[in-house]
Enzyme design. Structure first.
Site, PDB file in Angstrom:
ATOM      1  CB  CYS A 149      -0.814   0.239   1.276  1.00 53.14           C
ATOM      2  SG  CYS A 149      -0.416  -0.035   2.205  1.00 53.14           S
ATOM      3  N   GLY A 180      -3.520   0.368   7.493  1.00 55.94           N
ATOM      4  CA  GLY A 180      -2.449  -0.627   7.644  1.00 55.94           C
ATOM      5  C   GLY A 180      -2.024  -1.421   7.087  1.00 55.94           C
ATOM      6  CG  HIS A 242      -0.873   4.610   4.371  1.00 50.06           C
ATOM      7  ND1 HIS A 242      -0.715   4.193   5.426  1.00 50.06           N
ATOM      8  CD2 HIS A 242      -0.147   3.687   3.557  1.00 50.06           C
ATOM      9  CE1 HIS A 242      -1.010   3.526   5.640  1.00 50.06           C
ATOM     10  NE2 HIS A 242      -0.444   2.474   4.154  1.00 50.06           N
TER      11      HIS A 242
END
Length: 353
Positions: A149, A180, A242
């Site tokens: 990711c 995550g 993120h």
């Protein structure tokens, strides 16, 4: 065309439920079964729900979780979307490919195999040809992986920049959301009011994966890009999104305006093919001095089906022949289930199933 039956593996986990979210009312795919371990067998999706920012249809919520049996899955489904944890994903995905199922995996087990594409369609759609090297391809089975990711979020803008100006070196610092880490993620007493400067194997994954993604496929093997990648990865108390800081230098002359223009205008194979989950603009460049932010930009992307599938770039700066910028992407959509769904759409469009 008639819809293709698809299985969701790991349907009780966060990535598995993002798959279900994205496959609801999909124009090409029909959910043929939800699968997880025997501990969840017989439960309804509504009994194990973890995704809180999406309203599932009643009929989806009433779907029953079945025990993961590869032969049964292969008899009912042409495609399997794998949200399985890496400690069990590898052999299950291989077994399904042996049984003639096209597996699109979010797990890390097969990413660096010589015959498995590590696919981000805006970056390396030609790598999909590698599935023809897999011994199971003649039977209709194969494995395609999406990237980690944190890698996915920056790969698309780096591809746009590399194509126009040639990347030489990139240093990455990540600020990664707790989702995550899966569900329930990082314990609250470890992450609240805190930053954790270690995510197991994350930095190594990024450095290897970017070289493969930005590299070439010559018809028989992958050739890594000649880009020096250095990364530091950190977990922060954010739910989704993120944020990543990039510092890089280039082979060709550029400036901030040129970089911004190249990224704003960037499109690739998913946009040309108008794949259902492809964002119209895969890279959104923000001019505000305080963007991107997870709270504002994690769900960027249009049309509605591509919400969360675009990455957002901001604070592009230059100093002493180095460029600096921030990139934000949704880690369980673009960086997780959404990446695999887009990969499957590309395979369908390319008539590879």
């Amino acid at each position: 065309m008639s819809k293709i039956n698809v299985a969701v593996l790991g349907a009780t986990g966060m990535i598995g439920q993002r798959f279900i979210q994205l496959l609801e009312n999909h124009p090409w795919f029909e959910i043929g079964g939800l699968y997880a371990s025997e501990r969840s067998e017989g439960k309804k999706l509504k009994d194990v729900l973890k995704v809180r920012d999406h309203s599932f249809n009643d009929e989806t919520l009433d779907m029953t979780i079945e025990r993961l049996e590869t032969k049964k899955i292969s008899e009912l489904n042409r495609i399997a979307f794998s949200g399985l944890p890496s400690d069990i994903a590898g052999p299950i995905e291989s077994d399904l490919a042996d049984l003639g199922v096209a597996v699109f995996s979010n797990a890390a087990n097969h990413r660096m195999r010589d015959d498995v594409p590590l696919l981000i369609p805006e970056c390396n759609s030609s790598h999909l040809e590698a599935i023809k090297q897999q011994k199971t391809y003649s039977n209709g089975g194969y494995i395609v992986t999406n990237a980690n990711c944190s890698t996915t979020g920056i790969a698309v803008p780096l591809k746009a920049i590399d194509t126009s100006f040639g990347l030489k070196m990139v240093c990455i610092s990540t600020y990664q959301a707790v989702s995550g880490a899966g569900y329930p993620g990082v314990p609250s007493l470890d992450i609240l009011c805190n930053v954790v400067p270690y995510i197991k194997n994350e930095e190594e994954k990024m450095e290897m994966e970017l070289a493969k993604i930005l590299g070439d496929y010559n018809g028989s093997r992958f050739i890594d890009a000649n880009v020096n990648v250095l990364s530091n990865c950190v977990r922060v108390p954010v739910i989704d999104g993120h944020l990543e800081s990039l510092v890089f230098n280039l082979s060709k002359d550029a400036d901030v305006d040129k970089l911004a223009g190249v990224m704003r205008s960037f499109t690739a194979e998913p946009q040309k093919l108008q794949l259902p989950s492809a964002p119209i603009a895969p890279i959104i460049v923000r001019d505000e001095p305080d963007r991107p932010q997870p709270a504002c930009d994690a769900f960027a992307g249009t049309p509605a089906r591509a919400r969360g599938m675009a990455c957002t770039v901001g604070r592009i700066r230059e100093k002493d022949n180095y460029f600096k910028m921030f990139v934000l992407s949704h880690n369980t959509l673009r960086g997780g289930a959404g990446g695999s769904v887009l990969n499957a759409e590309l395979a369908v469009a390319k008539k590879m199933m």
